[in-house]
Design a protein around this motif. Sequence first.
Motif, short mmCIF file in Angstrom:
data_model
loop_
_atom_site.label_atom_id
_atom_site.label_comp_id
_atom_site.label_asym_id
_atom_site.label_seq_id
_atom_site.Cartn_x
_atom_site.Cartn_y
_atom_site.Cartn_z
N LEU A 167 -2.88 43.85 -29.71
CA LEU A 167 -2.20 42.57 -29.54
C LEU A 167 -3.15 41.44 -29.94
N SER A 168 -3.76 41.59 -31.10
CA SER A 168 -4.82 40.66 -31.53
C SER A 168 -4.27 39.27 -31.82
N TYR A 169 -3.11 39.18 -32.47
CA TYR A 169 -2.56 37.85 -32.77
C TYR A 169 -2.13 37.14 -31.50
N THR A 170 -1.61 37.90 -30.55
CA THR A 170 -1.24 37.32 -29.26
C THR A 170 -2.46 36.69 -28.59
N LYS A 171 -3.59 37.38 -28.68
CA LYS A 171 -4.83 36.83 -28.11
C LYS A 171 -5.23 35.55 -28.84
N GLN A 172 -5.12 35.53 -30.17
CA GLN A 172 -5.47 34.34 -30.93
C GLN A 172 -4.60 33.14 -30.51
N VAL A 173 -3.33 33.41 -30.28
CA VAL A 173 -2.41 32.34 -29.86
C VAL A 173 -2.83 31.77 -28.51
N PHE A 174 -3.19 32.65 -27.59
CA PHE A 174 -3.61 32.20 -26.26
C PHE A 174 -4.91 31.40 -26.36
N GLN A 175 -5.83 31.84 -27.21
CA GLN A 175 -7.10 31.13 -27.39
C GLN A 175 -6.87 29.75 -28.01
N GLU A 176 -6.03 29.68 -29.03
CA GLU A 176 -5.77 28.41 -29.68
C GLU A 176 -5.04 27.44 -28.75
N SER A 177 -4.14 27.97 -27.94
CA SER A 177 -3.45 27.13 -26.96
C SER A 177 -4.45 26.51 -25.99
#
Length: 305
Positions: free
Chosen positions: A166-176
């Motif tokens: 779920l790497s893109y999901t993690k990126q989204v959470f980090q960017e948020s």
Amino acid sequence: EMMRVTLQIVSATLFSVELDSLIDEIGAAVATLNRQTIERIITLVELPVWVPTARNRELHAATGFFDKLIAKQVADRRAAGPTQQNDLLGMLLSATDPETGEGMSDTQLRDEAVTMIAAGHETTANALAWCFHLLAQHPDIERRVGEEAANVLGDRAATLEDLPRLSYTKQVFQESMRLYPPVWAIGRGCQEQDEIGGYTIERGADVTMSPWVTQRHPEFWPDPLRFDPDRFAEGREIPKFAYFPFSGGARQCIGTGFAMMEGQIILATVLSRYRLVATGRPVAHEALITLRPRDGLPMLLKRVA
């Protein structure tokens, strides 16, 4: 809803109990402590807490509620006998000072437990709320998260084992959290005189660092106000301390790993099944100890076909 789910998680991991029936009381107590703490920091003249003003009575009610809540959990656990639950309270009860061999006092237990309850659910709830707010404004990114989640999960909830995929999901959470850090300002006390950027910092001075400011600074983040999860793609380099939603160094938040896992799992589980749609009501920031949407964040859920 995010406060509710994160409280369910922290109560299960901390006490191995369900505190759903107390969600409104816990939320109100946390809100009181959050608001009054920042008010007392910025107020020039503050009456002592023992003066029976309406504000002080509200504060005593909030702290008293947590005292009773923690005391009951500790008493119930001790009454259950020596069998140790595999949770944080069990570890705290069994912890001993390596020099004296003494365990924690009831006051220490309360302080540790209250910190974990309050900080362990309210910050992550705010982070998730802001993340859904951003995704509702960027349906292409939301769709990509949903597709990743659906491919990995199918129709089941996310688990720890799913996180690497779920790497893109993690990126989204980090960017948020770059744009909306749950803790928007962090304070430190200067133990010795120092110089930072040409300014002398005297010993004993309070120094405030702001993830909100630094994480939106164009020197570190091109087009800083754009929501772009690919900033955190594998191989992309981020200058040290240009991003610090969990603080950093020796005093980095103890719950960093826990919060990241929690955020990924909740986002993937929800977005594999639903798209969240903004209601159109203006959303205002409320910058207390944490950054929260003032008056909540109403959204509509649309089931994914």
